[in-house]
Design a protein around this motif. Structure first.
Motif, mmCIF file in Angstrom:
data_model
loop_
_atom_site.group_PDB
_atom_site.id
_atom_site.type_symbol
_atom_site.label_atom_id
_atom_site.label_comp_id
_atom_site.label_asym_id
_atom_site.label_seq_id
_atom_site.Cartn_x
_atom_site.Cartn_y
_atom_site.Cartn_z
ATOM 1 N N PHE A 95 0.847 -1.192 0.000
ATOM 2 C CA PHE A 95 0.000 0.000 0.000
ATOM 3 C C PHE A 95 0.880 1.239 0.000
ATOM 4 O O PHE A 95 1.847 1.284 0.763
ATOM 5 N N PRO A 96 0.555 2.238 -0.802
ATOM 6 C CA PRO A 96 -0.518 2.241 -1.789
ATOM 7 C C PRO A 96 0.015 1.890 -3.184
ATOM 8 O O PRO A 96 1.149 2.194 -3.507
ATOM 9 N N VAL A 97 -0.851 1.281 -3.964
ATOM 10 C CA VAL A 97 -0.560 1.071 -5.381
ATOM 11 C C VAL A 97 -1.567 1.930 -6.141
ATOM 12 O O VAL A 97 -2.752 1.624 -6.189
ATOM 13 N N ILE A 98 -1.068 3.043 -6.675
ATOM 14 C CA ILE A 98 -1.994 4.017 -7.255
ATOM 15 C C ILE A 98 -1.795 4.172 -8.758
ATOM 16 O O ILE A 98 -2.403 5.033 -9.383
ATOM 17 N N ASP A 99 -0.943 3.329 -9.322
ATOM 18 C CA ASP A 99 -0.707 3.440 -10.764
ATOM 19 C C ASP A 99 -0.967 2.122 -11.488
ATOM 20 O O ASP A 99 -0.529 1.955 -12.621
ATOM 21 N N ARG A 100 -1.640 1.191 -10.838
ATOM 22 C CA ARG A 100 -2.008 -0.068 -11.479
ATOM 23 C C ARG A 100 -3.409 -0.448 -10.992
ATOM 24 O O ARG A 100 -3.915 0.151 -10.045
#
Lengths: 454, 447
Positions: free
Chosen positions: A407-412
């Motif tokens: 966390f965080p994964v904001i581009d997949r």
């Protein structure tokens, strides 16, 4: 070039660059979203609430509902009591939650709002609940906030009726709904009757129905939280995110507890399965054994590609420790482990892991940041980077294969639906890691070495 | 949320367009109601988004870690030079700092930067608790500026001190503090205010001005840097796109530096064309005006063919708009109109009275106009009006999707430039891609 990191290491006492953590309230908000019909409420400026909702939405790609006390100058001088009172009335009137879970912010903590007293003075409608947790942003991290919120749900609500219900309490820690589903699937397969708190599956990974539900189907119900007091045992998954909740339930209702490392990889999932087994005293079903066998089979297949590869892993402490152990099981070297969350226990656990696997020259750091991790990598490189989206600058600057996990994964997309935990999660993580390494081998190989069969 | 209605306190912020003009009694530009699930951000957020695109500045967030981490490289403001602004710097205040004050830590943080990087420009954002714990950020900044001979500028942005608009103002004050110390020679050309070079939009605007022979002196703040900003007070004219964030700066520059300004918008064909022509007129540059007319009519002609191709896909579709500032909402209504679409719901986070008056004059009867909407209101009105697509920002996307409504990000997460004539192409394609995507067919499948 997106690379401002200086290779030369120097003492940095005051400046935080490129953090590997965020503040407590967002963790509390996430935990509260895992309670059915709960409105998380941010007691502070409205920006906090907006930022946290945005942050969660960017990771989960789902709406994150939460309200704010919307502090103004007046509140910051005279206290936020009247804001909270108005907020509670408005929320119960219009959004009709079963429960409001208030968390504080740096502002309301610093001006000294006494949430216990404030909530006692609020007229809560019959059959509805209002709880709070203290989440000063200047202590701990989002993991601490998550942990505090879980403990506060228990402290406010759980009661021991004197009659045990024979259930297991599963505190899953700060993980994706996909992980929570996997932990539950295994528990169910083992024939365990459990309650999970919090449970964001069915909330933050809700299906498309064409209808927007402010309170989706998922989440632990208030009744279930009340009933936790009658449980037989608590399994706290992850020391950092779950131990406080387990301790709270032990103290309040006498439910004994056991802390496990995040069940990522073979050994840690074995421990999870064994803990469930010793709870039910039933045999482990073949289906689970089969999955374990498949994971081992996979690791045998891929071992020529993973052996002695160096990995840097960063993110939340429980997740990083779980991934680090799995990386070791894959024959890799967990060269650098970094979490932004403070706590010596992280470094101690990492050191004992290094010792157990006979590793030398690996480094672990709590209260670290990605700038420092980048400096370490510049000093001695790694073959793989594992962590959330914020590692992508490092991966690009140093040209390292990058596996997004945590966390965080904001581009997949899709990550929040899929587990890292359990044997199934292990298969997925093994696939992600091996593909990253092998894609790189393909990319870098000369034409004569470019192989059809690998 | 089937039963959701609208909070009584919120009713004054919502308007149904009537026949003729209502005289606009709608309330706006006020603080959010406690307990509302507002989509709105805070003073710090407003200040940060305006200043963040300054590419070679150290943006130090003075406060606990959250405010820094939530704003780390989130704005798709592109840079043709430095990438420094895409890192996250903060003092990450801890409990002892809260008790004993954070000035020492701030001083040490600035010293670390000064010694390692020899920066020209540092912004220090004062967040919620900084004032409460008694830190004198101004004094620290002043001392550090003198000690290291660099510009260290405080940005007064405690989150509670108003809404996002107040943050814009604080950012404008910080910019004024930077540029007012310099008196560059007067020169021909304009400053572009209120564009943040999202997906490279500033470059498109600069290219158009270049084509009409109008030099650009400086930009606020898309793709700007210390050295470009300090030249700005030599310009002849300011052109202001996002007035919500930058009109205050334009006002101050007019008052204190004698630079007049005009409001422009480069969203949509009509607004782009008229803006270019108006800029030339304001400069009293006949040649530029002729060039602007030729250029814009050629581009408009090309686009008519393009739009005609898409019209059959888009004709009659209904749009909902929920964006930050009023100017963008206004442009979007016009843009949808030119695409054959009708705007049925329109709202902004920080629109002003003037904006809402224009909006009301542009939309059809019964269009819902709302200020600082919450998700429940957006849901209610989008359903009631049968919107096919929502144009909004990050928090609105999943809401739209859950309702089975198409979506276009016209905020920080836009993936293509949406401004100028190029932007019309991208915007139309994006709207078409989402509205007419096959995925919507599978929502209500009978199993």
């Amino acid at each position: 070039m997106l690379d401002y990191t200086k290779k030369e290491q120097y003492g940095r006492s005051a400046l935080r660059i490129n953090p590997a953590k965020t503040c407590q309230p967002v963790g509390a908000m996430y935990a509260a979203l895992g309670v059915h019909e709960c409105m998380p409420h941010s007691h502070g400026s409205q920006g906090c609430c907006a930022f946290h909702r945005m942050f969660l939405t960017r990771h989960f790609k789902d709406p994150a509902m939460a309200s704010s006390s919307s502090f103004t100058e007046g509140a910051s001088v005279f206290g936020g009591g009247s804001n909270l009172k108005t907020a509670a009335k408005n929320i119960f009137d219009i959004y009709k939650p079963k429960i409001i879970a208030v968390h504080t912010t740096c502002l309301s903590e610093t001006i000294g709002d006494d949430l216990n007293a404030l909530i006692q003075g609020i007229d809560i409608p019959e059959g509805r609940y209002m709880v709070h947790t203290n989440t000063p942003s200047y202590k701990g991290s989002h993991i601490t906030g998550f942990s505090n919120m879980v403990a506060s749900f228990i402290n406010y609500l759980s009661v021991s009726s004197g009659k045990k219900n024979g259930k297991l309490v599963l505190l899953p820690g700060f993980v994706n709904p996909g992980d929570m589903r996997e932990m539950k699937r295994i528990a169910k397969a083992m024939g365990v009757s459990y309650t999970m708190l919090p449970d964001t599956s069915g909330v933050m990974d809700g299906p498309m129905t064409g209808k927007y539900e402010m309170y989706p189907k998922g989440g632990t119900t208030v009744e279930e939280i009340i009933g936790l007091g009658d449980s037989r045992l608590t399994l706290a998954i992850g020391k950092f995110a779950s131990e406080a909740g387990a301790e709270a339930l032990k103290k309040k209702c006498g439910v004994s507890c056991k802390t496990l490392t995040m069940p990522i990889g073979i050994g840690n999932t074995d421990k999870y399965v064994m803990a469930l087994q010793s709870f039910t005293k039933k045999d482990v079903p073949y289906g689970i054994e089969e999955e374990r066998g498949q994971l081992v089979d996979i690791l045998i297949d891929i071992h020529p590609y993973t052996y002695n590869k160096k990995a840097a892993v960063f993110g939340d402490p429980d997740t990083v420790l779980g991934i680090a152990e799995f990386v070791l099981e894959m024959g890799m070297i967990p060269k650098y482990l970094v979490t932004g969350t403070p706590g010596d226990a992280f470094e101690a656990a990492a050191e004992s892991l290094f010792t157990r696997f006979g590793m030398e020259g690996c480094r672990a750091k709590a209260s670290g940041d990605l700038y420092e991790l980048h400096q370490w990598i510049k000093e001695e490189g790694v073959d793989l980077l594992v962590g959330g989206t914020h590692g992508k600058h490092i991966a690009r600057a140093e040209d390292i294969p990058f596996v997004r996990a945590g966390f965080p994964v904001i581009d997949r997309y899709i990550h929040s639906y899929m587990p890292l935990v359990g044997y199934k999660g292990g298969m997925r993580l093994a696939e992600l890691i091996t593909n990253a390494i092998m894609d790189r081998q393909d990319r870098d190989s000369s034409e004569e070495d470019f192989e059809m069969v690998m | 949320m089937e039963n959701a209605s609208v909070l009584d306190e919120r009713k004054e912020f919502i308007l149904y367009k009537q026949d003729g003009c209502s005289g606009n009694e709608m309330k706006c530009d006020a603080n959010s109601v406690s307990g509302a699930v507002s989509q709105r951000a805070c003073v710090y957020c407003g200040a940060r988004v305006v200043l963040n695109p300054i590419t070679d500045a150290f943006h130090i967030v003075h406060g606990p870690i959250g405010c820094a981490s939530y704003t780390w490289d989130i704005r798709g403001s592109l840079s043709s030079g430095d990438d420094l602004y895409r890192n996250s710097f903060s003092t990450d205040l801890r409990e002892p700092d809260i008790i004993f004050g954070g000035e020492k830590r701030l001083t040490a943080a600035i010293e670390e930067i000064a010694e390692k990087y020899q920066p020209k420009l540092i912004f220090v954002y004062a967040t919620c608790i900084v004032g409460v714990i008694g830190d004198d950020v101004n004094a620290v900044c002043k001392a550090m500026s003198e000690k290291y001979n660099m510009r260290v500028i405080p940005v007064k942005s405690p989150g509670f001190s108003g809404n996002k608009s107040v943050g814009y103002k604080m950012a404008c004050n910080a910019i004024m503090e930077l540029i007012s110390k310099h008196e560059p020679a007067k020169r021909k050309g304009v400053n572009i205010l209120g564009d943040f070079n999202l997906a490279g939009e500033m470059w498109i605007i600069k290219d158009y001005l270049n084509k009409t022979g109008i030099p650009v002196v400086s930009t606020f703040t898309g793709d700007s840097c210390h050295d470009s900003l300090i030249k700005s007070s030599g310009a002849e004219l300011n052109i202001v796109q996002c007035a919500g964030s930058s009109a205050y700066l334009a006002d101050r520059m007019e008052e204190e530096m004698g630079i007049p300004y005009i409001k422009v918008s480069f969203f949509g064909i009509e607004d782009t064309a008229s803006s270019l022509i108006r800029i030339a007129e304001a400069l009293k540059d006949e040649e530029a005006k002729q060039k602007a007319i030729e250029f814009t009519s050629a581009e408009t002609g090309k686009l008519q063919q393009f739009l005609a191709k898409y019209r059959k896909n888009l004709q009659g579709k209904k749009a909902a708009i929920y964006v930050g500032g009023g100017f963008k909402a206004i442009s979007l209504i016009r843009q949808f109109h030119s695409m054959g679409m009708e705007t049925v719901v329109v709202g902004t986070q920080t629109g002003k009275k003037d904006d809402y008056e224009i909006i009301e004059s542009l939309v059809n009867k019964d269009t819902v106009i709302l200020d600082d909407a919450n998700p429940a209101e957006l849901e209610k009105f989008m359903k009631e009006k049968g919107a096919d697509i929502l144009v909004g920002g990050v928090k609105e996307r999943p809401l739209a999707y859950k309702l089975g409504i198409a979506f276009c990000d016209h905020n920080h997460e836009r993936k293509h430039p949406l401004c100028g004539f190029d932007g019309v192409v991208n915007f139309t394609e994006e709207i078409n891609r989402s509205v007419n995507n096959p995925v919507w067919r599978y929502i209500n499948a009978e199993l």
